[in-house]
Design a protein around this motif. Sequence first.
Motif, short mmCIF file in Angstrom:
data_model
loop_
_atom_site.label_atom_id
_atom_site.label_comp_id
_atom_site.label_asym_id
_atom_site.label_seq_id
_atom_site.Cartn_x
_atom_site.Cartn_y
_atom_site.Cartn_z
N UNK A 59 -83.92 -2.88 33.90
CA UNK A 59 -82.98 -3.40 32.75
C UNK A 59 -81.88 -2.55 32.85
N UNK A 60 -82.04 -1.17 32.93
CA UNK A 60 -80.93 -0.11 32.76
C UNK A 60 -79.99 -0.24 34.02
N UNK A 61 -80.79 -0.41 35.36
CA UNK A 61 -79.90 -0.64 36.55
C UNK A 61 -79.22 -1.83 36.35
N UNK B 216 -74.98 -2.25 36.81
CA UNK B 216 -74.70 -3.19 37.75
C UNK B 216 -73.53 -3.94 37.39
N UNK B 217 -73.82 -4.41 36.03
CA UNK B 217 -72.93 -5.39 35.47
C UNK B 217 -71.59 -4.86 35.14
N UNK B 218 -71.56 -3.67 34.61
CA UNK B 218 -70.36 -3.03 34.53
C UNK B 218 -69.44 -2.65 35.49
N UNK B 219 -70.03 -2.88 36.60
CA UNK B 219 -68.94 -2.50 37.75
C UNK B 219 -67.96 -3.56 37.74
N UNK C 221 -94.25 -0.55 32.16
CA UNK C 221 -93.29 -0.46 31.14
C UNK C 221 -91.97 0.23 31.73
N UNK C 222 -92.30 1.50 32.56
CA UNK C 222 -91.21 2.15 32.95
C UNK C 222 -90.57 1.27 33.81
N UNK C 223 -90.99 0.59 34.80
CA UNK C 223 -90.35 -0.40 35.47
C UNK C 223 -89.51 -1.08 35.23
#
Length: 192
Positions: free
Chosen positions: A32-34, A38-41, A25-27
């Motif tokens: 998802x957060x990463x 990355x999409x906001x770059x 779950x943590x992975x």
Amino acid sequence: MSVWRIMEKMLKSRYFDVLLSSIIVLAIIAYTIFQNLAAQQAIVIYVLDNNMKAIDYPHTIFWNRNSSLSFYIGVENKRWTPIDAYLIVKLASNKSWSRGVEPCPARSLLKIPISLNNGESRIIPLKIDILEVIAKNRELIVTKVNVNGNEALVYLPVGEDDYLSIIVELWSNNEFIGQWVELKIRLKQVKP
């Protein structure tokens, strides 16, 4: 007790199931957060009016009365790394550029280099003067312009219901990076 017996007991225990499920779950959450970060770059480019607001853009030039136009271009670096890029200012008439063809094929009238650190933004003033226009067959043909002090000869026919586009493109490493803004201007002649 051998290592194998300890591992066998651990694999059969509920604690191992909970630990393994938590790691999975943590992975997934970290991935998802990463991906979202990355999409906001991005590098953002936008237009501001004379009052540094995005509401009252100039929209008409009367070439034989007031042929000057001023506005601002904002550029913001939302990447994690600094960028070296440049803005290219172009003029095109409605007849000379069909949308969907990017970058705009009009020739560059001004190249403005910019360097931005991550999270930094810059506001760049632009002033465009229409210097020479020929009136011919219900059409105005722009033949000479001045962009931030740089004069250029152009040939831009603008009909009565057409408009002149001021296009500002963002380039980096001699490549168009897909970011551009367009300001559409009506060109009118004041009748004597």
